[in-house]
Design a protein around this motif. Structure first.
Motif, short mmCIF file in Angstrom:
data_model
loop_
_atom_site.label_atom_id
_atom_site.label_comp_id
_atom_site.label_asym_id
_atom_site.label_seq_id
_atom_site.Cartn_x
_atom_site.Cartn_y
_atom_site.Cartn_z
N LEU A 213 0.87 -1.14 0.05
CA LEU A 213 0.04 -0.17 0.03
C LEU A 213 0.85 1.03 0.05
O LEU A 213 1.71 1.33 0.65
N SER A 214 0.53 2.21 -0.80
CA SER A 214 1.25 3.51 -0.63
C SER A 214 0.37 4.60 -1.17
O SER A 214 -0.19 4.57 -2.31
N ILE A 215 0.17 5.54 -0.29
CA ILE A 215 -0.72 6.67 -0.32
C ILE A 215 0.05 7.87 0.06
O ILE A 215 0.77 7.97 0.94
N THR A 216 0.12 8.82 -0.93
CA THR A 216 0.53 10.18 -0.71
C THR A 216 -0.61 11.05 -0.71
O THR A 216 -1.21 11.03 -1.84
N GLU A 217 -0.76 12.00 0.16
CA GLU A 217 -1.50 13.25 0.03
C GLU A 217 -0.97 14.31 0.29
O GLU A 217 -0.28 14.53 1.46
N GLU A 218 -1.51 15.55 -0.20
CA GLU A 218 -1.10 16.69 0.37
C GLU A 218 -2.21 17.79 0.37
O GLU A 218 -3.04 17.83 -0.55
N THR A 219 -1.89 18.66 1.37
CA THR A 219 -2.93 19.82 1.41
C THR A 219 -2.34 20.89 1.83
O THR A 219 -1.18 20.94 2.54
N HIS A 220 -2.93 22.10 1.76
CA HIS A 220 -2.22 23.43 2.33
C HIS A 220 -3.50 23.98 3.10
O HIS A 220 -4.62 24.08 3.08
N VAL A 221 -2.89 24.62 4.21
CA VAL A 221 -3.71 25.12 5.41
C VAL A 221 -3.25 26.49 5.52
O VAL A 221 -2.13 26.77 5.75
N ARG A 222 -4.17 27.64 5.49
CA ARG A 222 -4.02 28.87 5.80
C ARG A 222 -3.77 29.20 7.21
O ARG A 222 -4.54 29.87 7.73
N ALA A 223 -2.65 28.51 7.82
CA ALA A 223 -2.57 28.96 9.29
C ALA A 223 -0.88 28.68 9.37
O ALA A 223 -0.45 27.88 8.78
N PRO A 224 -0.32 29.19 10.59
CA PRO A 224 0.99 28.95 10.66
C PRO A 224 1.28 27.52 11.16
O PRO A 224 0.33 26.69 11.51
#
Length: 149
Positions: free
Chosen positions: A13-24
């Motif tokens: 199993l190989s999962i990669t997820e990325e997200t951006h958050v508008r916070a420090p």
């Protein structure tokens, strides 16, 4: 009786997820710990509080009371506020070993979170596909928590 060995691709199993958050980054890391721990949800809106001991060797588990529960893993590495790494079976109750990494970095006036989940095990038919569905929900909860603050 002859056992049939599964092909190696069916065991990975190989999962990669990325997200951006508008916070420090520090606030985002704190929200990650909260959402994986006491504010965790099984399904959207369904509380599934967990205990996360944020230190090397710390446990990540679900306490059902009276000495019952589920061990999901142990903290393999933690470098506040840029890395949380957990190793263990996670939510799977079969022969499997997982490595879960959350890497955070400052980016575009906020924080980028990259999740990598790798595992090796004897996955039941169709199970690997289901595993990728929960991580975006966690990202959404983190985003809501820190961006409304």
């Amino acid at each position: 009786m002859t056992a049939i060995a599964p092909e190696i691709d069916n065991m990975l199993l190989s999962i990669t997820e990325e997200t951006h958050v508008r916070a420090p980054i520090a606030a985002t890391f704190a929200a990650l710990l909260e959402e994986m721990g006491p504010s965790n949800e099984g399904q959207p809106g369904t509380p599934m509080p967990m205990t996360l001991e944020p230190r090397p060797g710390g446990r990540w588990f679900r306490d059902l009371g009276d000495g019952n529960g589920h061990l999901w893993g142990h903290v393999q590495a933690i470098k506040r506020p840029t890395l949380l790494e957990i190793t263990g079976p996670l939510m799977m109750s079969f022969a499997v070993s997982s490595n879960l990494q959350y890497r955070l970095k400052e980016a575009n006036g906020g924080t980028s979170i990259t999740l990598t989940h790798t595992a090796l095990g004897l996955f039941p038919e169709g199970y690997r596909e289901q595993l990728s569905q929960g991580w975006p929900l966690l990202f959404d909860r983190i985003r809501r928590r820190v961006e409304k603050a």
